[in-house]
Scaffold this motif. Structure first.
Motif, PDB file in Angstrom:
ATOM      1  N   ARG A   1       8.598  34.748 116.473  1.00 55.79           N
ATOM      2  CA  ARG A   1       9.803  33.718 116.739  1.00 55.79           C
ATOM      3  C   ARG A   1       9.389  32.484 115.928  1.00 55.79           C
TER       4      ARG A   1
ATOM      5  N   GLU B   1       6.736  41.017 114.962  1.00 51.97           N
ATOM      6  CA  GLU B   1       8.014  40.317 115.063  1.00 51.97           C
ATOM      7  C   GLU B   1       7.564  38.968 115.402  1.00 51.97           C
TER       8      GLU B   1
ATOM      9  N   ASP C   1      12.894  37.155 114.561  1.00 51.53           N
ATOM     10  CA  ASP C   1      13.818  37.587 115.658  1.00 51.53           C
ATOM     11  C   ASP C   1      14.889  36.354 115.228  1.00 51.53           C
TER      12      ASP C   1
END
Length: 387
Positions: free
Chosen positions: A243, A241, A348
């Motif tokens: 950011r 994931e 995210d």
């Protein structure tokens, strides 16, 4: 190579005689703005020097840029050059000629102390074509051999030159071998293109010389984006994931940037540090120079990026800085909204794309200009809480 090494080792002792002989024989003094008088073949092309940088000027005031070289000519040939940095601090270059070879010796002089910097020698055939180039400095012994042949093209026959290089670092018992190919234009001596035979990278492309700065920036935009997306498609990132997609650069050579994919846990696991301390590409687990092997901004584009960096370097600092910042701001904005990027990485809810000059540490300026207003205000509030 042995005799070149011996010249290098003897240079500090021979320096006074070399300097006296060179300065006493000079008949004409001219000035230059770059070291285009290295003996290494095709250096002008590979260094992407502009016409102004390879010109000779009658007075030092006419030389563009920050570098200044004084050149002493004898019988129309370069015999001595010097680059002065301060009172009694300079680099001196001495030239020696034999029938089919030429040697350049470079020394550093500081307040009476002399160190050998480099000795290089070029050997040519009877037509003046380079056959062998040798260079010795403090760390490396470089040998380059040149072979010429004709090649067929769509519009006829042209010449090309294959270069085989061997670089040896004796202190670390390290040897590196490289192969390059030089293609010439119709006239037989103008360099048209230089490419690496090891990885296919284009190191010089004469067509780049005619492009404006705006055109080069546009091509850089396309090259970075296409290689980013192509590289990410080859990485196995399904379990990751992201950011932040971070591009880092330096004004010493702003293109191409490095890349980091910063994960949420890298942001959240360090609350005791400054709120943006994680915004540092080399610290990320997924970094283009370690962990993202498929993302290669250089592949096939070295000529483009080198030419672009050379044109930017010729600008005043403020103009260069604003052009580069504007490029990365606009690039990051577009990439953040690129639908294909969303298919290649899992993001995210706080995902964003940004860039920073790692020397100037200007991440706040870039974030304010890149992020949507609401996202920037939220991040700004978090930063202010830690101040």
């Amino acid at each position: 190579m042995r005799d070149v090494l011996e010249l290098f080792e003897a240079l500090p002792q021979e320096y006074p005689q070399l300097l006296e002989r060179a300065t006493n024989r000079s008949e004409q003094i001219v000035f230059a703005g770059a070291d285009f008088f290295t003996l290494q073949p095709f250096a002008v092309e590979l260094l992407h020097l502009s016409p102004a940088q390879v010109a000779l000027y009658p007075t030092v005031e006419e030389v563009p840029g920050d570098d200044r070289f004084l050149l002493a000519l004898n019988d129309g040939q370069l015999e001595y050059a010097t680059q002065v940095y301060g009172e009694d601090i300079r680099y001196d270059f001495f030239f020696q000629r034999e029938e089919n070879s030429q040697t350049r010796l470079q020394a550093y002089h500081n307040d009476g102390h002399v160190n050998a910097v480099e000795v290089e020698r070029i050997t040519r055939d009877d037509q003046g074509l380079p056959l062998l180039y040798e260079r010795v400095d403090t760390h490396v012994r470089l040998t380059q051999r040149y072979q010429y042949q004709q090649c067929g093209t769509a519009d006829g026959q042209r010449w090309m030159c294959d270069i085989t290089s061997e670089s040896v670092n004796p202190a670390h018992d390290y040897t590196c071998q490289q192969r390059q190919r030089v293609y010439f234009a119709d006239d037989g001596y103008t360099v048209d293109r230089i490419e690496s035979l090891d990885n296919g990278d284009i190191l010089y492309d004469r067509a780049m010389n005619s492009l404006s700065l705006e055109e080069l920036l546009e091509q850089a935009n396309e090259a970075i984006e296409s290689r980013l997306l192509a590289g990410l498609s080859q990485e196995s990132l399904e379990s990751v994931e992201v950011r932040c997609v971070l591009f880092e650069y330096s004004l010493q050579g702003p293109f191409p940037p490095t890349l980091a994919l910063i994960q949420p846990h890298e942001v959240d696991d360090n609350p005791e540090y400054a709120p943006l301390s994680w915004l540092n590409a080399p610290d990320a687990e997924l970094f283009s120079e370690r962990g993202l092997d498929a993302v290669d901004f250089h592949q096939g584009c070295s000529a483009l990026f080198d030419q672009l960096n050379a044109q930017l370097d010729a600008l005043e600092f403020e103009s260069q800085q604003e052009l580069v910042i504007t490029f990365y701001v606009e690039f990051c904005r577009r990439l953040m909204n690129n639908p294909r990027l969303a298919t290649l990485i899992r993001t995210d809810d706080d995902f964003f794309v940004t860039a920073r000059d790692f020397e100037a540490a200007n991440e706040l300026e870039l974030l304010e200009r890149v992020l949507p207003a609401r996202q920037w205000q939220s991040m700004k509030s978090t930063i202010e809480l830690h101040e």
